[in-house]
Each structure stands twice: as structure tokens, then as C-alpha cells.
Design a protein around this motif. Structure first.
Motif, PDB file in Angstrom:
ATOM      1  N   THR A 116       0.856  -1.179   0.000  1.00 22.16           N
ATOM      2  CA  THR A 116       0.000   0.000   0.000  1.00 22.16           C
ATOM      3  C   THR A 116       0.891   1.227   0.000  1.00 22.16           C
ATOM      4  O   THR A 116       1.682   1.427   0.913  1.00 22.16           O
ATOM      5  N   PRO A 125       2.684  -2.218  -5.649  1.00 24.15           N
ATOM      6  CA  PRO A 125       1.303  -2.293  -6.128  1.00 24.15           C
ATOM      7  C   PRO A 125       1.192  -2.835  -7.549  1.00 24.15           C
ATOM      8  O   PRO A 125       2.173  -2.927  -8.277  1.00 24.15           O
ATOM      9  N   ARG A 164      -8.435   2.962 -11.516  1.00 19.08           N
ATOM     10  CA  ARG A 164      -7.533   3.599 -10.548  1.00 19.08           C
ATOM     11  C   ARG A 164      -6.111   3.554 -11.082  1.00 19.08           C
ATOM     12  O   ARG A 164      -5.777   2.784 -11.981  1.00 19.08           O
ATOM     13  N   TYR A 167      -3.239  -0.630  -7.704  1.00 17.58           N
ATOM     14  CA  TYR A 167      -4.063  -1.410  -6.780  1.00 17.58           C
ATOM     15  C   TYR A 167      -3.181  -2.141  -5.776  1.00 17.58           C
ATOM     16  O   TYR A 167      -2.067  -2.566  -6.111  1.00 17.58           O
ATOM     17  N   SER A 168      -3.697  -2.342  -4.594  1.00 13.60           N
ATOM     18  CA  SER A 168      -2.986  -3.128  -3.587  1.00 13.60           C
ATOM     19  C   SER A 168      -2.966  -4.588  -4.025  1.00 13.60           C
ATOM     20  O   SER A 168      -4.013  -5.164  -4.306  1.00 13.60           O
ATOM     21  N   GLU A 173      -7.612  -3.295  -3.377  1.00 12.12           N
ATOM     22  CA  GLU A 173      -8.161  -1.948  -3.257  1.00 12.12           C
ATOM     23  C   GLU A 173      -7.500  -0.999  -4.251  1.00 12.12           C
ATOM     24  O   GLU A 173      -6.276  -0.970  -4.387  1.00 12.12           O
ATOM     25  N   GLN A 175      -6.030   2.395  -5.616  1.00 11.31           N
ATOM     26  CA  GLN A 175      -5.278   3.447  -4.942  1.00 11.31           C
ATOM     27  C   GLN A 175      -4.837   4.496  -5.954  1.00 11.31           C
ATOM     28  O   GLN A 175      -4.942   4.299  -7.153  1.00 11.31           O
TER      29      GLN A 175
END
Length: 192
Positions: A116, A125, A164, A167-168, A173, A175
Motif C-alpha cells: 500500500t 502495487p 484507478r 491497486y494493492s 483496493e 489506490q
């Protein structure tokens, strides 16, 4: 490493176009430079079964395990046997690059790995551009199941987190920036 692989792939496309247009001198120029670059990369960047990025006029290897190990798949630089080992031992290894949500851009074993990012980060990521290069490399070598895994993971990220920036790899998720269009590369992840 990715830059070199992209140049080689570009030369392959230019060679094919030159042959279709019957411009043999240009086609031979491209072919010769592809072979020269591949030989130089093998001589200066290959060690321990993978290609490493380098720096300086002395080609000092940057011994950090990143997605750059997989960029040579895109340009066909690995032998089929080497590609098999790289995919099995590195790409599909859940303790290094493979995550439940795609391929990490830095191995989970690296001290610099960050799942993250608190700010802009290329330290772990999942980013769509590397996913696309990896996907295309897997297709080139006939790793259809593995390529499908990357494509499906990418589609899942878009459906879960939207467009996005990255992503994680641990949670999926989204980011970074919102409405980031690199996710559109998924539309080019089709079997050839």
C-alpha cells in the motif's frame, strides 16, 4: 530492462512492415539490431536465470527483483526453457510476484516492497501497464492459462475498484488517482 524489451519489440514490428513493403535493406537493418540488442542484453544483463536492469557504463546489475524480470518475455529474449523457469519460479510464486489480485511489480521478498503506497509508488502495487506487458509476453510464449489469469485478475480489479492508478496486491483496493485510464489496457488483453 523494460525499455530495451520495448525497443526490440518495436524493431520486430518495423522489420515485419519493411518486409511487407519489400524494403529489404530496412528489414535487414531491424533484424541485425534485434540480434545485436538481444546478444548484448544476454551478455550484460542476464544472471541467475533472469535479466536484471543495469546502470552506468559498466552495466552494474540492479539486484532488485521487479517485474522487469518479465519484460523480456514481451520481446522474446528468453529461450523457451528459460521462460518456463521464470514463469514457474518467479511469476507464479506467491511468495514473490503472484498475488491474489495480479502480479506485484516488486517481489514481496524485497525490503523495498510496499503493498500500500502512501504516495506514488512503484514498490509493489499492481499497475496495469506492467500487467499488459506481462500478459503479452505470456501469450508470446504460449502460456495461455497464465495469461488468462493475469487478464481475469485485471478485469476483477476494474470491476471491484474502478479505473484507478494502481491497486494493492494484498487487498485489491484501488489506490492513487481515480479515473486513471491505464485500466483500458484490459481491452487489449485478448488471445492472439
Amino acid at each position: 530492462m523494460p525499455f530495451n524489451s520495448i525497443i526490440i519489440k518495436n524493431l520486430e514490428v518495423l522489420e515485419r512492415l519493411a518486409r511487407e513493403l519489400e524494403i529489404e535493406q530496412d528489414a535487414e537493418f531491424c533484424k541485425e539490431h534485434i540480434l545485436l540488442m538481444k546478444a548484448a542484453m544476454r551478455k550484460l544483463m542476464f544472471e541467475d536465470g533472469v535479466f536484471w536492469s543495469t546502470y552506468s557504463q559498466d552495466y552494474i546489475k540492479i539486484k532488485v527483483a521487479t517485474w522487469a524480470h518479465f519484460a523480456p518475455l514481451f520481446a522474446g529474449i528468453y529461450s523457451p526453457e528459460e521462460a518456463q523457469v521464470v514463469v514457474k519460479n518467479h511469476l507464479l510464486n506467491e511468495e514473490t510476484f503472484k498475488s491474489p489480485f495480479g502480479i506485484r511489480i516488486v517481489s514481496k521478498r524485497e525490503p523495498s516492497y510496499q503493498a500500500t503506497a502512501l504516495s506514488f509508488s512503484w514498490r509493489g502495487p499492481i499497475w496495469f501497464a506492467p500487467q499488459w506487458f506481462i500478459y503479452k509476453g505470456l501469450i508470446r510464449y504460449g502460456f495461455k492459462n497464465e495469461a488468462e489469469m493475469v487478464r481475469n485478475a485485471s478485469i476483477d480489479l476494474l470491476e471491484k475498484g474502478g479505473f484507478r492508478e494502481y491497486y494493492s496486491p494484498e487487498t485489491g483496493e484501488g489506490q492513487g488517482a481515480k479515473n486513471f485510464t491505464w485500466g483500458a489496457l484490459v481491452t487489449d488483453m485478448i488471445e492472439e
